[in-house]
Design an enzyme around this catalytic site. Structure first.
Site, PDB file in Angstrom:
ATOM      1  N   ASP A 125       1.370 -10.704  -4.950  1.00 43.88           N
ATOM      2  CA  ASP A 125       1.872  -9.499  -4.592  1.00 43.88           C
ATOM      3  C   ASP A 125       2.087  -9.611  -3.076  1.00 43.88           C
ATOM      4  OD1 ASP A 125       2.652  -6.605  -4.719  1.00 43.88           O
ATOM      5  OD2 ASP A 125       0.649  -5.948  -4.075  1.00 43.88           O
ATOM      6  N   TYR A 127       3.892  -7.810   0.673  1.00 43.68           N
ATOM      7  CA  TYR A 127       3.738  -6.569   1.442  1.00 43.68           C
ATOM      8  C   TYR A 127       5.100  -6.519   2.495  1.00 43.68           C
ATOM      9  CZ  TYR A 127       0.862  -4.239   5.287  1.00 43.68           C
ATOM     10  OH  TYR A 127       0.276  -3.381   6.135  1.00 43.68           O
ATOM     11  N   ARG A 141      -4.711  -0.202  12.433  1.00 44.66           N
ATOM     12  CA  ARG A 141      -4.921  -0.792  13.658  1.00 44.66           C
ATOM     13  C   ARG A 141      -4.236  -0.190  15.030  1.00 44.66           C
ATOM     14  NH1 ARG A 141      -3.957  -4.385   9.704  1.00 44.66           N
ATOM     15  NH2 ARG A 141      -1.625  -4.194  10.044  1.00 44.66           N
ATOM     16  N   GLU A 198       0.968   2.068  -5.668  1.00 42.53           N
ATOM     17  CA  GLU A 198       1.737   1.637  -4.641  1.00 42.53           C
ATOM     18  C   GLU A 198       2.855   1.493  -5.680  1.00 42.53           C
ATOM     19  OE1 GLU A 198      -0.012  -2.073  -2.699  1.00 42.53           O
ATOM     20  OE2 GLU A 198      -0.785  -1.014  -1.366  1.00 42.53           O
ATOM     21  N   GLU A 200       6.156  -0.245  -6.674  1.00 45.49           N
ATOM     22  CA  GLU A 200       6.748  -1.439  -6.099  1.00 45.49           C
ATOM     23  C   GLU A 200       7.745  -1.921  -7.418  1.00 45.49           C
ATOM     24  OE1 GLU A 200       4.211  -4.686  -5.170  1.00 45.49           O
ATOM     25  OE2 GLU A 200       2.464  -3.314  -4.414  1.00 45.49           O
ATOM     26  N   ASP A 230       1.025  -1.041  -8.306  1.00 46.01           N
ATOM     27  CA  ASP A 230      -0.182  -1.717  -7.580  1.00 46.01           C
ATOM     28  C   ASP A 230      -1.193  -0.852  -7.437  1.00 46.01           C
ATOM     29  OD1 ASP A 230      -2.000  -3.715  -6.721  1.00 46.01           O
ATOM     30  OD2 ASP A 230      -0.858  -3.864  -4.842  1.00 46.01           O
ATOM     31  N   TYR A 241     -10.931  -6.434   3.839  1.00 45.21           N
ATOM     32  CA  TYR A 241      -9.480  -7.069   3.890  1.00 45.21           C
ATOM     33  C   TYR A 241      -9.549  -7.845   5.141  1.00 45.21           C
ATOM     34  CZ  TYR A 241      -7.125  -4.459   7.698  1.00 45.21           C
ATOM     35  OH  TYR A 241      -6.750  -4.246   9.021  1.00 45.21           O
ATOM     36  N   LYS A 250      -7.852  -4.743  -5.141  1.00 51.19           N
ATOM     37  CA  LYS A 250      -6.390  -4.764  -5.928  1.00 51.19           C
ATOM     38  C   LYS A 250      -6.749  -5.324  -7.311  1.00 51.19           C
ATOM     39  CE  LYS A 250      -3.719  -3.918  -2.452  1.00 51.19           C
ATOM     40  NZ  LYS A 250      -2.536  -2.829  -2.424  1.00 51.19           N
ATOM     41  N   THR A 346       4.730  -2.284  -1.524  1.00 49.17           N
ATOM     42  CA  THR A 346       4.909  -0.976  -1.599  1.00 49.17           C
ATOM     43  C   THR A 346       6.285  -0.541  -0.868  1.00 49.17           C
ATOM     44  OG1 THR A 346       2.698  -0.466  -1.348  1.00 49.17           O
ATOM     45  CG2 THR A 346       4.156   1.174  -1.054  1.00 49.17           C
ATOM     46  N   GLU A 360       0.162   6.684   2.550  1.00 48.77           N
ATOM     47  CA  GLU A 360       0.892   6.962   3.521  1.00 48.77           C
ATOM     48  C   GLU A 360       1.396   8.626   3.502  1.00 48.77           C
ATOM     49  OE1 GLU A 360       3.269   3.552   1.862  1.00 48.77           O
ATOM     50  OE2 GLU A 360       4.285   3.840   3.862  1.00 48.77           O
TER      51      GLU A 360
HETATM   52 MN    MN Z   1       0.634  -3.921  -3.593  1.00 46.08          MN
END
Ligand code: MN
Length: 418
Positions: A125, A127, A141, A198, A200, A230, A241, A250, A346, A360
């Site tokens: 997968d 990103y 972050r 997600e 995708e 996902d 993570y 996941k 995504t 989001e």
């Molecule tokens: Mn994903």
């Protein structure tokens, strides 16, 4: 190219997802029969195992369609892919001489159960949607460090679990996991409270490789595309993570749509990747339009209630094509197998209604969405059904992907009960 007319008249509607221009490949069964390969045409499926037995199609010395996966056929290579598509187009076209033999081999889609179309060899997968990466990075972050420094130079990915890929319609059990919210000193083991989707696209590798391949070779090696959800446990993800990326967040399930829409069906919808701040290094440079203009949408239906469209976006929002992702995947020498599945990452557009995850859409749970039923959502509730749809709009025809659905089941009371 306009709509290609078929003697399967339901396929000739401009809005039907499965016209003769599409011919997506799947695996199906009907009551009490074996799973086998078929091709969707209008409201029907042409039984390819039966067509092969009847001598209507012949692609190899051995039968390849009386099996519950397309891997054997993909392994025959792109000449066989092209030959089958040409033959099916001939058989199913209006005025075809093959109609009398083919018509009894049609199965009504409504009578069929759809299964996983391939044996997933390995699952990766990525990103690679800039809006998604920016949004998530901002939440995790802060806006200054939203995009990691490597992000504009390589499509970031992680190796997922092929064993957790399931076909549309499979229920998804809310996972347990180790969570720690910022206000807690120590983690706790409990059911996920921030279960998410997600939106995708999945790219299916149809030709094996061994060692680095170019972006063009990568594009050539892709057999087709599916919709992909996902499923993501955001609270598990936030704790686990760093520094190696998502792991248990996941690992619950990844759902794919049952029909593989092949590359030639999508050729008319190829588009370029977006403008870049940094030129990519040569081995990842674009060498032609390898993204696709495919409208995507997600609906959410609370248990027993009507569905609300929660997001609409387009596959062309990606920063990297699947071909670039596949090329990058091979740079350090890893062999790729027939049946490998690559998740795009995504897909989110620039505006709020175009965001492809609840993380989001609800901005980390701070801005609940109001559904058409009047209920609100930050993350998924038990009983919620998600449905992904995708379609490319041509001149008087549609190339549809069908749907990718899944319903969230409540977490087990005790996941270790024996
Ligand atoms: Mn994903």
């Amino acid at each position: 190219m306009p709509l290609l007319k078929s003697w399967v008249t339901s396929a000739n509607d401009a809005d039907h997802p499965f016209p003769l221009n599409n011919l997506p490949y799947g695996v199906f069964s009907t009551n009490g029969t074996e799973e086998r390969c078929g091709v969707a045409i209008g409201d029907s499926i042409l039984d390819l195992a039966a067509a092969e037995e009847a001598g209507l199609v012949s692609v190899d010395d051995m039968p390849v369609f009386d099996v519950p996966y397309w891997n054997d056929f993909m392994d025959l290579g792109s000449e066989a892919w092209d030959a089958l598509r040409a033959r099916l187009t001939e058989i199913l076209a209006e005025g075809s001489a093959d109609k009398a033999v083919a018509e009894p081999l049609l199965v009504p889609m409504a009578d069929a159960t759809l299964h996983m179309p391939i044996v997933v060899s390995e699952y990766t997968d990525f990103y690679a949607g800039r809006n998604h990466a920016f949004n998530v990075g901002t939440m995790f972050r802060g806006p200054e460090n939203a995009l990691p420094p490597n992000w504009l130079h390589i499509p970031i990915g992680y190796n997922g679990r092929a064993s957790s890929v399931v076909v549309s319609g499979t229920d998804i059990r809310r996972p347990w996991g180790q969570l720690k919210s910022p206000d807690q000193d120590l983690p706790a083991f409990m059911p996920c409270r921030r279960f998410d989707l997600e939106l995708e696209m999945g790219a299916i590798v149809g030709t094996a490789s061994d060692g680095p391949i170019t972006v063009q070779e990568a594009d050539d090696n892709i057999f087709g595309y599916v919709l992909l959800n996902d499923w993501s446990a955001r609270d598990i993800q936030a704790w686990e993570y760093q520094p190696l990326g998502p792991f248990q967040a996941k690992s619950t399930a990844t759902s794919i749509s049952p029909w593989i829409v092949t590359k030639p069906a999508l050729d008319a919808f190829r588009t370029d990747t977006p403008e870049r701040e940094f030129e990519l290094l040569d081995h990842l440079k674009d060498c032609g339009p390898m993204l696709y203009d495919i409208d995507l949408a997600v609906t959410l239906a609370p248990e027993g209630k009507e569905a609300t469209t929660i997001a609409r976006t387009n596959y062309k929002e990606m920063y990297y094509s699947a071909a670039q992702q596949l090329a990058h995947h091979t740079t350090a020498g890893t062999p790729m197998n027939v049946g490998d599945l690559l998740g795009s990452g995504t897909i989110s557009g620039a505006t709020k209604p175009e965001r492809g995850s609840l993380l989001e859409l609800s901005w980390g749970g701070k801005e609940p969405l109001t559904l058409d039923t009047g209920e609100t959502r930050t993350f998924l509730e038990d009983g919620d059904t998600l449905t992904l749809t995708g379609a490319a709009k041509g001149d008087g025809y549609t190339i549809g992907f069908g749907t990718c659905t899944g319903t969230v089941l409540p977490a087990l009371k005790d996941p270790y009960a024996r």
